[in-house]
Design a protein around this motif. Structure first.
Motif, PDB file in Angstrom:
ATOM      1  N   PHE A   5      61.892  24.122  38.996  1.00  9.37           N
ATOM      2  CA  PHE A   5      60.793  23.311  38.467  1.00  9.37           C
ATOM      3  C   PHE A   5      61.091  21.823  38.631  1.00  9.37           C
ATOM      4  N   TYR A  10      58.628  18.630  37.944  1.00 10.62           N
ATOM      5  CA  TYR A  10      58.365  18.915  36.528  1.00 10.62           C
ATOM      6  C   TYR A  10      59.525  18.442  35.660  1.00 10.62           C
ATOM      7  N   TRP A  34      53.788  24.692  32.209  1.00  5.53           N
ATOM      8  CA  TRP A  34      54.186  26.095  32.393  1.00  5.53           C
ATOM      9  C   TRP A  34      55.046  26.459  31.200  1.00  5.53           C
ATOM     10  N   CYS A  35      54.887  27.654  30.689  1.00  4.05           N
ATOM     11  CA  CYS A  35      55.615  28.046  29.482  1.00  4.05           C
ATOM     12  C   CYS A  35      56.026  29.507  29.556  1.00  4.05           C
ATOM     13  N   TYR A  52      46.821  26.061  30.232  1.00  3.76           N
ATOM     14  CA  TYR A  52      48.233  26.147  30.609  1.00  3.76           C
ATOM     15  C   TYR A  52      48.481  27.544  31.153  1.00  3.76           C
ATOM     16  N   THR A  53      49.608  27.709  31.852  1.00  4.13           N
ATOM     17  CA  THR A  53      49.980  28.991  32.428  1.00  4.13           C
ATOM     18  C   THR A  53      51.108  29.590  31.618  1.00  4.13           C
ATOM     19  N   PHE A  55      54.076  32.517  31.460  1.00  5.20           N
ATOM     20  CA  PHE A  55      54.876  33.549  32.123  1.00  5.20           C
ATOM     21  C   PHE A  55      55.165  34.639  31.119  1.00  5.20           C
TER      22      PHE A  55
END
Length: 75
Positions: A5, A10, A34-35, A52-53, A55
């Protein structure tokens, strides 16, 4: 994973290394976010209205992990 990342520009946040208000402000103001699945998601629910995305480990795959790795992804 963090280095991947960071190579793409990021900033990786460690929620245990920041004061709560600073963490929530950084999450709220992030242009991209991203989380991992787990308790960090609750912080997003508190401060974020933009998308937000998330995982998430496949539960069937995670069930095959050794007991020492059972909490991966927030358990």
């Amino acid at each position: 994973m963090c280095a991947c990342f960071e190579r793409h520009g990021y900033t990786v946040l460690d929620p245990t290394g920041l004061p709560s208000l600073v963490l929530l402000q950084r999450l709220r103001d992030a242009a991209g976010l991203w989380c991992e699945h787990g308790s960090m998601v609750l912080n997003l629910l508190l401060c974020r209205s933009r998308p937000y995305t998330l995982f998430s480990l496949d539960p069937a795959v995670a069930a095959a992990y050794p007991a020492a790795r059972a909490v991966l992804g927030g358990s």
